[in-house]
Design a protein around this motif. Structure first.
Motif, PDB file in Angstrom:
ATOM      1  N   SER A 188     -43.735  -8.681 -19.687  1.00  0.00           N
ATOM      2  CA  SER A 188     -44.296  -7.951 -20.827  1.00  0.00           C
ATOM      3  C   SER A 188     -45.270  -8.848 -21.576  1.00  0.00           C
ATOM      4  O   SER A 188     -45.283 -10.069 -21.400  1.00  0.00           O
ATOM      5  N   VAL A 189     -46.098  -8.218 -22.422  1.00  0.00           N
ATOM      6  CA  VAL A 189     -47.112  -8.957 -23.177  1.00  0.00           C
ATOM      7  C   VAL A 189     -47.059  -8.575 -24.646  1.00  0.00           C
ATOM      8  O   VAL A 189     -46.541  -7.516 -25.017  1.00  0.00           O
ATOM      9  N   SER A 190     -47.614  -9.457 -25.480  1.00  0.00           N
ATOM     10  CA  SER A 190     -47.720  -9.195 -26.912  1.00  0.00           C
ATOM     11  C   SER A 190     -49.189  -9.104 -27.289  1.00  0.00           C
ATOM     12  O   SER A 190     -50.044  -9.799 -26.728  1.00  0.00           O
ATOM     13  N   LEU A 191     -49.488  -8.230 -28.257  1.00  0.00           N
ATOM     14  CA  LEU A 191     -50.875  -7.936 -28.618  1.00  0.00           C
ATOM     15  C   LEU A 191     -51.109  -8.078 -30.115  1.00  0.00           C
ATOM     16  O   LEU A 191     -50.242  -7.723 -30.919  1.00  0.00           O
ATOM     17  N   MET A 192     -52.275  -8.576 -30.467  1.00  0.00           N
ATOM     18  CA  MET A 192     -52.686  -8.611 -31.869  1.00  0.00           C
ATOM     19  C   MET A 192     -53.829  -7.628 -32.079  1.00  0.00           C
ATOM     20  O   MET A 192     -54.437  -7.144 -31.126  1.00  0.00           O
TER      21      MET A 192
END
Length: 256
Positions: A106-110
């Motif tokens: 999974s990834v995190s986004l700003m």
């Protein structure tokens, strides 16, 4: 890494064509997933490349030359690879091939503060002028995220620096419409065709209210988003099913 330049395999990876087009970022590229010696969705990638070439007024090499080049690069290759086809405005073209690692689940986004223009000259074009996207990724990594989400001048959600977006809401699966200025991604295109994903325009608050969020691309296909700014997203059963069903359908027909 394998490298082919203007149809000829190179032993020296430093032998990229040196030209003003390369230095100025004047050209197009396609990133294509390959399985063993087969490219995935090659017809769709070529159709997008052809459309982009008309939009920025450059001439592509003959398709047969590209296909022969791909065959040369994929000879005796096994497993998953990332094939990148680069076409420059001055006529030079190249192909690189690298193995694909599994990467993060999974990834995190700003949120990106600067807007992406929805109707610019390069909107929807997979241009090698990639500085804006790479700057966003550097900023994201510096602040503990993986990637950033672009909004356009109308405050509509567009895409991330590296991928299209897919969200699950009470109204079903949605992805930003092409009118937002997003890239017409190949995985995005197939999700719309196969799984009744709807194109829509929505703002950042609507994105945060989604049940689940995913990024989509030709290499990673569908990848879960676990965090956007301070909002956390848990695994979703419908999302997990979509990921598996998409892979199954795609790999049963490598050139849909």
């Amino acid at each position: 890494m394998k490298l082919l330049v203007n149809g000829v395999l190179q032993d020296d990876h430093a032998k990229l064509p040196y030209s003003n087009s390369l230095l100025r970022g004047d050209g197009l590229f396609e990133t294509i997933l390959t399985i063993d010696q087969k490219p995935v969705a090659l017809d769709r990638h070529y159709a997008r490349l052809e459309k982009s070439a008309k939009q920025i007024q450059i001439t592509l090499p003959a398709r047969i030359d590209i296909e022969v080049g791909i065959e040369k690069v994929l000879a005796n290759v096994s497993g998953k690879s990332r094939l990148r086809l680069n076409v420059l405005a001055d006529g030079d073209w190249s192909i690189t091939l690298e193995p694909v690692s599994e990467g993060k689940e999974s990834v995190s986004l700003m949120k990106v503060n600067e807007p992406k223009i929805s109707n610019g000259a390069l909107s929807g074009v997979k241009s090698i002028s990639y500085g804006e996207s790479l700057l966003v990724v550097r900023r994201a990594i510096a602040t503990g995220f993986d990637d950033g989400i672009f909004l356009n001048e109308n405050s509509d959600v567009v895409e991330t620096a590296l991928s299209n977006l897919l969200i699950l809401t009470d109204d079903g699966w949605q992805t930003p419409a092409l009118s937002t200025g997003c890239l017409p991604g190949i995985t995005r295109e197939l999700l719309i065709k196969w799984f009744d994903v709807k194109e829509s325009e929505f703002d950042f608050d609507y994105l945060l209210s989604a049940k689940a969020v995913y990024v989509t691309s030709s290499i990673k296909l569908i990848q879960r988003v676990d965090k956007i700014e301070d909002r956390l997203f848990s695994k979703n059963l419908l999302g997990e099913e979509l990921i598996e069903n998409f892979k199954s359908k795609l790999f049963s027909n490598m050139n849909p």
